[in-house]
Motif scaffolding. Structure first.
Motif, PDB file in Angstrom:
ATOM      1  N   GLU A 116      -2.501   6.635   6.075  1.00  0.00           N
ATOM      2  CA  GLU A 116      -2.121   8.088   6.074  1.00  0.00           C
ATOM      3  C   GLU A 116      -1.597   8.516   5.275  1.00  0.00           C
ATOM      4  O   GLU A 116      -0.381   8.037   4.911  1.00  0.00           O
ATOM      5  CB  GLU A 116      -1.568   8.321   7.633  1.00  0.00           C
ATOM      6  CG  GLU A 116      -2.019   7.646   8.810  1.00  0.00           C
ATOM      7  CD  GLU A 116      -1.400   6.177   9.142  1.00  0.00           C
ATOM      8  OE1 GLU A 116      -1.041   5.463   8.188  1.00  0.00           O
ATOM      9  OE2 GLU A 116      -1.441   5.821  10.267  1.00  0.00           O
ATOM     10  N   GLY A 117      -1.853   9.625   4.604  1.00  0.00           N
ATOM     11  CA  GLY A 117      -0.930  10.192   3.534  1.00  0.00           C
ATOM     12  C   GLY A 117      -1.204   9.653   2.279  1.00  0.00           C
ATOM     13  O   GLY A 117      -0.781  10.290   1.263  1.00  0.00           O
ATOM     14  N   GLN A 118      -2.402   8.675   2.141  1.00  0.00           N
ATOM     15  CA  GLN A 118      -2.713   8.212   0.630  1.00  0.00           C
ATOM     16  C   GLN A 118      -3.410   9.415   0.163  1.00  0.00           C
ATOM     17  O   GLN A 118      -4.392   9.723   0.770  1.00  0.00           O
ATOM     18  CB  GLN A 118      -3.507   6.923   1.020  1.00  0.00           C
ATOM     19  CG  GLN A 118      -3.512   6.056  -0.344  1.00  0.00           C
ATOM     20  CD  GLN A 118      -4.794   6.327  -1.128  1.00  0.00           C
ATOM     21  OE1 GLN A 118      -5.519   7.176  -0.596  1.00  0.00           O
ATOM     22  NE2 GLN A 118      -5.014   5.974  -2.432  1.00  0.00           N
ATOM     23  N   PRO A 119      -3.314   9.687  -1.212  1.00  0.00           N
ATOM     24  CA  PRO A 119      -3.733  10.885  -1.736  1.00  0.00           C
ATOM     25  C   PRO A 119      -5.309  10.723  -1.728  1.00  0.00           C
ATOM     26  O   PRO A 119      -5.995  11.902  -1.448  1.00  0.00           O
ATOM     27  CB  PRO A 119      -3.228  10.781  -3.180  1.00  0.00           C
ATOM     28  CG  PRO A 119      -1.901  10.293  -3.132  1.00  0.00           C
ATOM     29  CD  PRO A 119      -2.113   9.034  -2.124  1.00  0.00           C
ATOM     30  N   LEU A 167     -11.111  -1.754   5.730  1.00  0.00           N
ATOM     31  CA  LEU A 167     -11.900  -0.364   5.735  1.00  0.00           C
ATOM     32  C   LEU A 167     -10.507   0.567   5.516  1.00  0.00           C
ATOM     33  O   LEU A 167      -9.514   0.233   6.169  1.00  0.00           O
ATOM     34  CB  LEU A 167     -12.610  -0.002   6.739  1.00  0.00           C
ATOM     35  CG  LEU A 167     -13.726  -0.704   7.093  1.00  0.00           C
ATOM     36  CD1 LEU A 167     -14.622  -0.267   8.458  1.00  0.00           C
ATOM     37  CD2 LEU A 167     -14.800  -0.346   5.735  1.00  0.00           C
ATOM     38  N   ASP A 168     -10.518   1.592   4.962  1.00  0.00           N
ATOM     39  CA  ASP A 168      -9.463   2.817   5.006  1.00  0.00           C
ATOM     40  C   ASP A 168      -9.751   3.739   6.225  1.00  0.00           C
ATOM     41  O   ASP A 168      -8.954   4.041   6.937  1.00  0.00           O
ATOM     42  CB  ASP A 168      -9.560   3.650   3.762  1.00  0.00           C
ATOM     43  CG  ASP A 168      -9.157   2.617   2.637  1.00  0.00           C
ATOM     44  OD1 ASP A 168      -8.164   1.853   2.624  1.00  0.00           O
ATOM     45  OD2 ASP A 168      -9.791   2.629   1.511  1.00  0.00           O
ATOM     46  N   LEU A 169     -11.244   4.156   6.548  1.00  0.00           N
ATOM     47  CA  LEU A 169     -11.281   5.035   7.579  1.00  0.00           C
ATOM     48  C   LEU A 169     -12.744   4.855   8.091  1.00  0.00           C
ATOM     49  O   LEU A 169     -13.367   4.232   7.410  1.00  0.00           O
ATOM     50  CB  LEU A 169     -11.026   6.353   7.188  1.00  0.00           C
ATOM     51  CG  LEU A 169     -11.818   7.054   6.114  1.00  0.00           C
ATOM     52  CD1 LEU A 169     -13.119   7.493   6.382  1.00  0.00           C
ATOM     53  CD2 LEU A 169     -10.884   8.173   5.391  1.00  0.00           C
ATOM     54  N   THR A 170     -12.977   5.219   9.249  1.00  0.00           N
ATOM     55  CA  THR A 170     -14.380   5.240   9.985  1.00  0.00           C
ATOM     56  C   THR A 170     -14.553   6.339  10.637  1.00  0.00           C
ATOM     57  O   THR A 170     -13.731   6.900  11.132  1.00  0.00           O
ATOM     58  CB  THR A 170     -14.454   3.820  10.687  1.00  0.00           C
ATOM     59  OG1 THR A 170     -16.050   4.015  11.025  1.00  0.00           O
ATOM     60  CG2 THR A 170     -13.740   3.959  11.741  1.00  0.00           C
ATOM     61  N   ILE A 171     -15.809   6.784  10.483  1.00  0.00           N
ATOM     62  CA  ILE A 171     -16.235   8.076  11.279  1.00  0.00           C
ATOM     63  C   ILE A 171     -16.883   7.557  12.583  1.00  0.00           C
ATOM     64  O   ILE A 171     -17.876   6.840  12.805  1.00  0.00           O
ATOM     65  CB  ILE A 171     -17.331   9.077  10.674  1.00  0.00           C
ATOM     66  CG1 ILE A 171     -16.491   9.464   9.470  1.00  0.00           C
ATOM     67  CG2 ILE A 171     -17.759   9.901  11.530  1.00  0.00           C
ATOM     68  CD1 ILE A 171     -17.457  10.310   8.529  1.00  0.00           C
ATOM     69  N   THR A 172     -16.418   8.057  13.810  1.00  0.00           N
ATOM     70  CA  THR A 172     -16.795   7.690  15.156  1.00  0.00           C
ATOM     71  C   THR A 172     -17.271   8.855  16.085  1.00  0.00           C
ATOM     72  O   THR A 172     -17.020  10.051  15.623  1.00  0.00           O
ATOM     73  CB  THR A 172     -16.017   6.875  16.060  1.00  0.00           C
ATOM     74  OG1 THR A 172     -14.703   7.702  16.280  1.00  0.00           O
ATOM     75  CG2 THR A 172     -15.380   5.710  15.176  1.00  0.00           C
ATOM     76  N   GLN A 215       0.929  -1.207  -0.160  1.00  0.00           N
ATOM     77  CA  GLN A 215       0.145   0.005   0.060  1.00  0.00           C
ATOM     78  C   GLN A 215       0.790   1.234  -0.022  1.00  0.00           C
ATOM     79  O   GLN A 215       0.549   2.159  -0.710  1.00  0.00           O
ATOM     80  CB  GLN A 215      -0.938  -0.036   0.916  1.00  0.00           C
ATOM     81  CG  GLN A 215      -2.192  -1.049   1.065  1.00  0.00           C
ATOM     82  CD  GLN A 215      -2.869  -0.987   2.342  1.00  0.00           C
ATOM     83  OE1 GLN A 215      -2.467  -0.664   3.585  1.00  0.00           O
ATOM     84  NE2 GLN A 215      -4.221  -1.588   2.211  1.00  0.00           N
ATOM     85  N   VAL A 216       2.055   1.162   0.810  1.00  0.00           N
ATOM     86  CA  VAL A 216       2.955   2.335   0.902  1.00  0.00           C
ATOM     87  C   VAL A 216       3.188   2.549  -0.674  1.00  0.00           C
ATOM     88  O   VAL A 216       3.525   3.764  -1.176  1.00  0.00           O
ATOM     89  CB  VAL A 216       3.956   2.175   1.681  1.00  0.00           C
ATOM     90  CG1 VAL A 216       5.128   3.099   1.661  1.00  0.00           C
ATOM     91  CG2 VAL A 216       3.407   1.931   3.156  1.00  0.00           C
ATOM     92  N   ALA A 217       3.741   1.629  -1.372  1.00  0.00           N
ATOM     93  CA  ALA A 217       4.320   1.654  -2.713  1.00  0.00           C
ATOM     94  C   ALA A 217       3.217   2.101  -3.555  1.00  0.00           C
ATOM     95  O   ALA A 217       3.652   3.055  -4.387  1.00  0.00           O
ATOM     96  CB  ALA A 217       4.728   0.520  -3.227  1.00  0.00           C
ATOM     97  N   GLU A 218       1.857   1.843  -3.511  1.00  0.00           N
ATOM     98  CA  GLU A 218       1.056   2.098  -4.327  1.00  0.00           C
ATOM     99  C   GLU A 218       0.702   3.702  -4.037  1.00  0.00           C
ATOM    100  O   GLU A 218       0.312   4.657  -4.813  1.00  0.00           O
ATOM    101  CB  GLU A 218      -0.263   1.550  -4.113  1.00  0.00           C
ATOM    102  CG  GLU A 218      -0.197   0.068  -4.576  1.00  0.00           C
ATOM    103  CD  GLU A 218      -1.508  -0.713  -4.003  1.00  0.00           C
ATOM    104  OE1 GLU A 218      -2.326  -0.182  -3.445  1.00  0.00           O
ATOM    105  OE2 GLU A 218      -1.595  -1.862  -4.540  1.00  0.00           O
ATOM    106  N   GLN A 219       0.810   3.963  -2.697  1.00  0.00           N
ATOM    107  CA  GLN A 219       0.572   5.498  -2.295  1.00  0.00           C
ATOM    108  C   GLN A 219       1.607   6.447  -2.921  1.00  0.00           C
ATOM    109  O   GLN A 219       1.287   7.673  -3.476  1.00  0.00           O
ATOM    110  CB  GLN A 219       0.798   5.799  -0.698  1.00  0.00           C
ATOM    111  CG  GLN A 219      -0.658   5.072  -0.108  1.00  0.00           C
ATOM    112  CD  GLN A 219      -0.078   5.090   1.440  1.00  0.00           C
ATOM    113  OE1 GLN A 219       0.557   5.859   1.869  1.00  0.00           O
ATOM    114  NE2 GLN A 219      -0.858   4.289   2.146  1.00  0.00           N
ATOM    115  N   ALA A 220       3.020   5.895  -3.166  1.00  0.00           N
ATOM    116  CA  ALA A 220       3.972   6.894  -3.656  1.00  0.00           C
ATOM    117  C   ALA A 220       3.620   7.091  -5.137  1.00  0.00           C
ATOM    118  O   ALA A 220       3.820   8.191  -5.703  1.00  0.00           O
ATOM    119  CB  ALA A 220       5.316   5.997  -3.475  1.00  0.00           C
TER     120      ALA A 220
END
Length: 311
Positions: free
Chosen positions: A294-297, A157-162, A88-93
């Motif tokens: 974190e930091g993924q566009p 999941l990538d994120l969740t709202i709580t 995932q880090v490589a994909e983000q870059a």
């Protein structure tokens, strides 16, 4: 004699390691699906297996062999998760490099949230993304609490709202990043046909539509009762805010609701009244971001849109 002493010491060390691992997880100093906890389990079980086998305690030895096997499988899964995070880090870059020339980003973001957040935060944020970053695609799942946190840690999941009651402080969230989103004040709503409400004494003998004890509104009502010296009469327990508003509008009780939920009051607006009673406090809305995201566009684009909508 010395060999026997060594075997006993190995057994006691193994037992102490297992107890320590359990204590660290119970006090949230370690996570149950982390490398450190699994490594301590394997080490402790290997030591106890050796001690049990030497003493001929075969049921205990077999049990600890199984324990080692469970730990080994868990470690294998953790290794797979680590490789996935590196990918995932490589994909983000790569995504950042592609996004740099145009200023626009693309990608999928998997989000979990409760219904109010979906209606009044996520959908407006997605509308904004459609204009600013049409390449970002959101996949929404209605989910909250422990199930959402579990899926977040698993990488589903990538994120969740709580949400959380502001009086409770920020809960420790391991393996995730916490992004504060906004403070959402609570309001006390009553049926429009009730007499004017000047203080909580006017509601002491009235029925309440309460959230479950584990919910933020349930916790707030409990806190208000202690602070204002009254015992709320919980006539109904309800989670869904449109249903809460319908019950209040029909005259079945008072309720505590966050300000954000009042945006969806709809046709019941003329049949209930929002009071000015002090003291309910507020809830905090947070976004939890999965480790490695974190930091993924695409994730950052959605977070920026959520911040603008939440203002």
């Amino acid at each position: 004699m010395h060999q026997q002493l060594l075997i006993n010491l190995v057994g006691w060390a193994g037992a102490a390691t297992l107890v320590l691992a359990y204590a660290l997880v119970s006090t949230q100093r370690l996570v149950g699906d982390g490398v450190a906890f699994q490594a301590m389990n394997i080490a402790g079980a290997v030591a106890l297996t050796l001690n049990s086998a030497v003493h001929g305690a075969w049921p205990s030895a077999v049990l600890n062999v199984v324990w080692v096997g469970i730990g080994a499988v868990a470690m294998y899964r953790l290794a797979r998760r680590s490789r996935k995070a590196a990918q995932q880090v490589a994909e983000q870059a790569a995504e950042r490099e592609l996004a740099a020339p145009s200023g626009r980003v693309s990608g999928q973001v998997r989000v979990a949230a409760f219904s109010t957040a979906i209606r009044h935060l996520l959908i407006p944020a997605m509308d904004r993304l459609a204009r600013e970053h049409p390449g970002v695609v959101c996949s929404i799942t209605e989910m909250e609490g422990a199930p959402a946190l579990r899926e977040l840690r698993r990488g589903v999941l990538d994120l969740t709202i709580t949400d959380r009651d502001a009086s409770l402080g920020l809960e420790s969230r391991q393996q995730v990043s916490v992004v504060p989103l906004r403070e959402d004040p609570y309001r006390v709503v009553v049926p429009a046909g009730w007499p004017p409400v000047h203080d909580y004494g006017d509601l002491a003998d009235r029925p309440w539509i309460a959230g479950p004890p584990s919910s933020t509104t349930g916790q707030v009502l409990e806190r208000l009762g202690r602070q204002r010296s009254f015992t709320p009469r919980r006539a109904h327990v309800c989670v869904d805010y449109p249903a809460v508003f319908a019950l209040v509008a029909a005259g079945h009780g008072a309720a505590i609701t966050p300000d954000l939920a009042l945006r969806g009051i709809g046709r019941d607006a003329d049949r209930l009244r929002v009071t000015d009673l002090p003291g309910p406090g507020a809830r905090h809305l947070d976004v939890l971001v999965a480790a490695g995201r974190e930091g993924q566009p695409a994730v950052e684009a959605l977070l920026a849109a959520l911040r603008k909508v939440a203002q």
